[in-house]
Each structure stands twice: as structure tokens, then as C-alpha cells.
Motif scaffolding. Structure first.
Motif, short mmCIF file in Angstrom:
data_model
loop_
_atom_site.label_atom_id
_atom_site.label_comp_id
_atom_site.label_asym_id
_atom_site.label_seq_id
_atom_site.Cartn_x
_atom_site.Cartn_y
_atom_site.Cartn_z
N GLU A 151 0.84 -1.21 0.00
CA GLU A 151 0.00 0.00 0.00
C GLU A 151 0.87 1.26 0.00
OE1 GLU A 151 -3.26 0.33 -0.30
OE2 GLU A 151 -3.47 -1.83 -0.53
N ILE A 152 1.98 1.24 0.74
CA ILE A 152 2.89 2.39 0.75
C ILE A 152 3.53 2.56 -0.62
CG2 ILE A 152 5.03 3.30 1.75
CD1 ILE A 152 4.26 1.89 4.37
N ASP A 153 3.86 1.44 -1.28
CA ASP A 153 4.37 1.51 -2.66
C ASP A 153 3.38 2.22 -3.57
OD1 ASP A 153 6.82 0.22 -2.32
OD2 ASP A 153 5.98 -1.77 -2.64
N ARG A 154 2.10 1.88 -3.43
CA ARG A 154 1.07 2.44 -4.31
C ARG A 154 0.78 3.90 -3.98
NH1 ARG A 154 -1.04 -2.95 -4.32
NH2 ARG A 154 -2.06 -2.64 -2.32
N ASN A 155 0.75 4.22 -2.71
CA ASN A 155 0.38 5.58 -2.31
C ASN A 155 1.19 5.97 -1.07
OD1 ASN A 155 -0.77 8.00 -1.65
ND2 ASN A 155 -2.84 7.22 -1.38
N VAL A 235 2.48 11.91 -12.12
CA VAL A 235 1.44 11.16 -11.43
C VAL A 235 0.90 10.06 -12.35
CG1 VAL A 235 -0.83 11.29 -10.33
CG2 VAL A 235 0.80 13.16 -10.05
N PRO A 236 0.89 8.80 -11.91
CA PRO A 236 0.36 7.72 -12.75
C PRO A 236 -1.13 7.94 -13.04
CG PRO A 236 1.61 6.84 -10.91
CD PRO A 236 1.42 8.30 -10.63
N PRO A 237 -1.63 7.47 -14.18
CA PRO A 237 -3.05 7.65 -14.52
C PRO A 237 -3.98 7.11 -13.44
CG PRO A 237 -1.82 6.85 -16.42
CD PRO A 237 -0.88 6.79 -15.25
N THR A 238 -3.61 5.99 -12.80
CA THR A 238 -4.48 5.40 -11.79
C THR A 238 -4.55 6.22 -10.51
OG1 THR A 238 -2.62 4.05 -11.04
CG2 THR A 238 -4.13 3.07 -12.66
N ASP A 239 -3.63 7.17 -10.33
CA ASP A 239 -3.59 7.95 -9.09
C ASP A 239 -4.06 9.38 -9.30
OD1 ASP A 239 -2.54 5.74 -7.88
OD2 ASP A 239 -0.46 6.39 -8.00
N LEU A 240 -4.58 9.71 -10.48
CA LEU A 240 -4.96 11.10 -10.76
C LEU A 240 -6.06 11.59 -9.83
CD1 LEU A 240 -4.89 11.22 -14.67
CD2 LEU A 240 -3.33 12.34 -13.09
N ALA A 241 -7.09 10.75 -9.63
CA ALA A 241 -8.20 11.17 -8.77
C ALA A 241 -7.72 11.43 -7.35
CB ALA A 241 -9.30 10.11 -8.78
N GLU A 242 -6.85 10.56 -6.86
CA GLU A 242 -6.34 10.74 -5.50
C GLU A 242 -5.46 11.98 -5.40
OE1 GLU A 242 -4.68 7.97 -1.91
OE2 GLU A 242 -4.79 7.18 -3.93
N ALA A 243 -4.69 12.28 -6.47
CA ALA A 243 -3.85 13.48 -6.47
C ALA A 243 -4.71 14.74 -6.43
CB ALA A 243 -2.95 13.49 -7.71
N VAL A 244 -5.82 14.73 -7.16
CA VAL A 244 -6.73 15.88 -7.13
C VAL A 244 -7.33 16.05 -5.74
CG1 VAL A 244 -8.89 16.81 -8.04
CG2 VAL A 244 -7.25 15.75 -9.59
N ASP A 245 -7.68 14.92 -5.09
CA ASP A 245 -8.20 15.00 -3.72
C ASP A 245 -7.16 15.58 -2.77
OD1 ASP A 245 -10.58 13.92 -4.53
OD2 ASP A 245 -10.10 11.88 -3.91
N ASP A 246 -5.90 15.20 -2.94
CA ASP A 246 -4.84 15.72 -2.08
C ASP A 246 -4.66 17.22 -2.30
OD1 ASP A 246 -4.33 13.29 -0.92
OD2 ASP A 246 -2.75 12.74 -2.32
N LEU A 247 -4.76 17.67 -3.56
CA LEU A 247 -4.68 19.10 -3.83
C LEU A 247 -5.83 19.84 -3.17
CD1 LEU A 247 -3.64 19.23 -7.60
CD2 LEU A 247 -2.27 19.95 -5.64
#
Length: 257
Positions: A151-155, A235-247
Motif C-alpha cells: 500500500e505504501i508503494d502504491r500511495n 502522477v500515474p493515470p491510476t492515481d490522478l483522482a487521489e492526487a486531485v483529492d490531495d490538492l
């Protein structure tokens, strides 16, 4: 039917995940080399065969159940010695590394931030399992630890939760650590209200400053261009939504009420 083995499953691919596993002292002093090797090999097979179920990561606590050799699964709990967010923030500011938090939104694992977040000794992680094995880290604890590392590897922000904090809290503490204490001795140095100067000779009262409504800049941005910018930053395509949430979490902390 037993779950299908997935040899492609991996863990410990990133610096933070590897450091997390190192601190668990997989080669505990009460385990001989041969027994240790068997235990780790079995835990890896449990990880790849997806024997770990209901993995739940909450602040400074991880729980899961592991299907072992018996009919009923074993319950595993990892309890971490939580960090102190104000202390971590103060150290980040003192080392001029406050921008490390922004790097997290791009999937980075900044070295200085990792040094302040990661546990440093085995005693920082207490493990408990309902299985009869009384070694320091049983097979089921190791399997859950591998899942956390994956999980830490992924995020990378997973490590923040594991150690008892989150991105918004750390951003707020860094902001507080960089704002001068305007309340200290203000009564002794306050010169009082500034004299009124009639610059225009009309004695007219100026209108009050406007009070614009609170807004989130993310709602004003073109969604497609924002995602393209995030992709360009790595940012990998699979993590875009999470990156927007973090912003969004960053803006919530930085914008005034």
C-alpha cells in the motif's frame, strides 16, 4: 477453492516501503536463520495468494485477518507509536523541507520527510496475532506487513496514516510553524491606531474592502488541463483522482475561513 496465486504481486519496491519492512526486524534475535527463511517464504506465499483479508489502515493502527493453516482465519493487529505532527512540522521547517509535503501529491517519497515519519526501531511497532505462534513476528504478522508495504508503494500518503497523521494535518502544522507569533508581547509593542491621513482633501470616508466569497481554485480549473498537468508531473493515470483529492485538501488548509 483457494485463491489463484498472483506471482506479479510485489511489495517493498520503494524506499519508504523497504524501510518500513526493515524496522520490523524480520530477522528477530529469537529466530534461527533456517526457521526465519521458512517463515518469510510462507508469509510471501500468503501475500501472493491473497490470504490477507479485510486490511484496514487507520491512524497508528492496522488490522487484518489472515487465512492460515486452520479453518478459521487469524486476526492480526499492528499498533504504531504515533508521531507528533507539530514536532515533525517544526523539523521540516527547520530543515527547509516544507515542500516535501507537496511532493507527496505527485507520488514522491521525499527523503527528509521519510526520516521524520518512519519508525526507527522494532519497539515502535507492536504486533499481535491470535495464532499460537509466540515468536516476535509470526507468518501472519509478516503477511500483513507485506500488504502494508504494498500500500505504501502504491500511495506514499499511506505511511502518514500508518504513523498517526494525514497530509492536511501536517500541512496545517507546517503553516502554523512558519507564521510568526503575532500575539507575543503585542500589548507592549502596539503603537495604537495609525493616524488618519486625508490624502484627497475631501474628508470622504473610503468604502470597506470587498469580501469575496470563499472558493476552491480546483473548481475554477479546466479538469482536463489539470489532469494533463498532473500527468506531466509524473502522477500515474491510476492515481490522478487521489492526487486531485490531495490538492483539494491542501487548498482547504491554505485558504482562510
Amino acid at each position: 477453492m483457494s485463491p489463484r496465486r498472483d506471482p506479479s504481486r510485489s511489495y517493498g519496491l520503494t524506499p519508504w516501503a523497504r524501510s518500513w519492512l526493515d524496522v520490523l526486524e524480520l530477522r528477530a534475535p529469537d529466530v534461527v536463520a533456517a526457521a526465519h527463511a521458512r517463515r518469510v517464504t510462507k508469509a510471501r506465499s500468503y501475500f501472493r495468494d491473497r490470504h490477507v483479508h479485510r486490511l484496514t489502515i487507520t491512524p497508528a493502527r492496522v488490522t487484518a485477518s489472515v487465512q492460515g493453516s486452520q479453518l478459521d482465519p487469524f486476526d492480526v493487529t499492528l499498533s504504531m507509536r504515533a508521531i507528533d505532527p507539530p514536532t515533525v512540522a517544526a523539523l521540516l521547517v527547520s530543515r527547509d523541507a516544507g515542500a516535501d509535503l507537496v511532493g507527496l501529491t505527485r507520488g514522491e517519497q521525499p527523503r527528509i520527510l521519510g526520516e521524520l515519519l518512519l519508525p526507527t526501531e522494532s519497539a515502535d511497532i507492536d504486533s499481535d496475532c491470535t495464532c499460537p505462534d509466540d515468536t516476535l513476528r509470526c507468518i501472519h504478522v509478516l503477511a500483513v506487513s507485506f500488504e502494508v508495504a504494498a500500500e505504501i508503494d502504491r500511495n506514499p500518503t499511506t505511511l502518514l496514516t500508518v504513523m498517526g497523521t494525514d497530509l492536511a494535518e501536517l500541512v496545517g502544522e507546517v503553516h502554523a510553524a512558519t507564521v510568526p507569533d503575532e500575539q507575543s508581547d503585542s500589548s507592549a509593542t502596539d503603537p495604537g491606531p495609525a493616524p488618519t491621513v486625508d490624502y484627497y482633501g475631501t474628508s470622504a470616508m473610503l468604502p470597506p474592502l470587498p469580501s469575496p466569497p470563499r472558493m476552491n481554485p480546483l473548481t475554477e480549473l479546466d479538469a482536463g488541463k489539470l489532469r494533463a498537468a498532473l500527468r506531466a508531473s509524473g502522477v500515474p493515470p491510476t492515481d490522478l483522482a487521489e492526487a486531485v483529492d490531495d490538492l483539494g485538501a491542501l487548498y482547504d488548509v491554505l485558504l482562510p475561513e
